[in-house]
Scaffold this motif. Structure first.
Motif, PDB file in Angstrom:
ATOM      1  N   THR A 176       0.851  -1.185   0.000  1.00 27.89           N
ATOM      2  CA  THR A 176       0.000   0.000   0.000  1.00 27.89           C
ATOM      3  C   THR A 176       0.893   1.245   0.000  1.00 27.89           C
ATOM      4  N   LYS A 177       0.296   2.385  -0.242  1.00 23.37           N
ATOM      5  CA  LYS A 177       1.050   3.637  -0.232  1.00 23.37           C
ATOM      6  C   LYS A 177       1.663   3.883   1.142  1.00 23.37           C
ATOM      7  N   GLU A 211       2.538   1.616   3.313  1.00 29.12           N
ATOM      8  CA  GLU A 211       3.657   0.696   3.507  1.00 29.12           C
ATOM      9  C   GLU A 211       4.888   1.156   2.734  1.00 29.12           C
ATOM     10  N   SER A 254       0.223  -1.210  10.869  1.00 26.61           N
ATOM     11  CA  SER A 254       0.772  -1.080   9.514  1.00 26.61           C
ATOM     12  C   SER A 254       2.209  -1.575   9.454  1.00 26.61           C
TER      13      SER A 254
END
Length: 238
Positions: free
Chosen positions: A19-20, A22, A54
């Motif tokens: 994901t962005k 991450e 996250s």
């Protein structure tokens, strides 16, 4: 030992899609790599504007059990990197200690009074010779790189600078001897006590044994590059 985390951060070759958020955590880890073993996951959350969840999900995508596992692997990477740096520094210092820097200063003084220079080198030393040519041209010297032995026959009143790590190859011996026998000045960057060294009017030498090294190691030019850079610095600043 291959790096467990550092290469992942640099290449980003990760199988699972990130994901962005991450990706931003990875950016933070890469930027602050050396700090990670000394800070907590909560400190990372605060500085990277992310959550502990996250970070844990990212750790699993990277193949680690959790943040503690990642942190331990980063610490191992740092220790391995420092070990590699120390070994590289030790190797470089060994080369420097076995180079006669006083001869470099003498060669630089000779070159300053040399209006026209020919450069010659074979194999890996040919690459070093072309590098030196570029540096000498930047300094305003009239210098020509000779790629074929036959070309030397057409140059008179030139000084030949031969670059050869061993100073003992048959072609180097022949070129140096033929040029010198025609009454020309011969300079060299080579091994101390070699045929080329003894034949030269002025030489800049190293004392690194290459006789027992394997083919790949024999072809390495770190010591020659160090010598060339020293010579260029002496010509520029000396």
């Amino acid at each position: 030992m291959p790096y467990k985390v550092l290469e992942l951060l640099q290449t980003r070759e990760i199988r699972e899609k990130l994901t962005k958020a991450e990706e931003e955590i990875l950016d933070f880890l890469e930027k602050n790599f050396s700090r990670i073993p000394d800070i907590t996951v909560l400190e990372i959350c605060k500085e990277a504007y992310t959550s502990q969840g996250s970070i844990n999900r990212l750790c699993k995508k990277l193949g680690f059990a959790g943040f503690s596992d990642l942190k331990f692997s980063i610490k191992e990477d740092i220790l391995e990197r420092e070990k590699y740096k120390k070994e590289s520094i030790t190797n470089t210092l060994f080369f420097i200690e076995n180079i006669n820097m006083k001869e470099g200063k003498k060669l630089s003084q000779v070159l300053k009074d040399t209006p026209r220079i020919l450069l010659y080198g074979l194999g890996a030393s040919k690459i070093t010779a072309t590098y030196l040519q570029r540096q000498l041209l930047y300094l305003g010297f009239q210098v020509i790189f000779i790629s074929e032995e036959k070309m030397l026959e057409n140059f008179n009143d030139f000084t030949l600078l031969v670059i050869s790590s061993s100073g003992e190859t048959l072609r180097i011996k022949h070129v140096a001897k033929s040029f010198k026998e025609r009454g020309n000045t011969l300079l060299s960057i080579t091994k101390r006590g070699s045929y080329l060294d003894k034949l030269s009017d002025c030489s800049f030498t190293h004392n690194i044994s290459i006789d027992k090294l394997n083919v790949i190691t024999r072809e390495q030019q770190l010591h020659m590059i160090i010598m060339v850079n020293e010579l260029v610095n002496l010509l520029h600043f000396g």
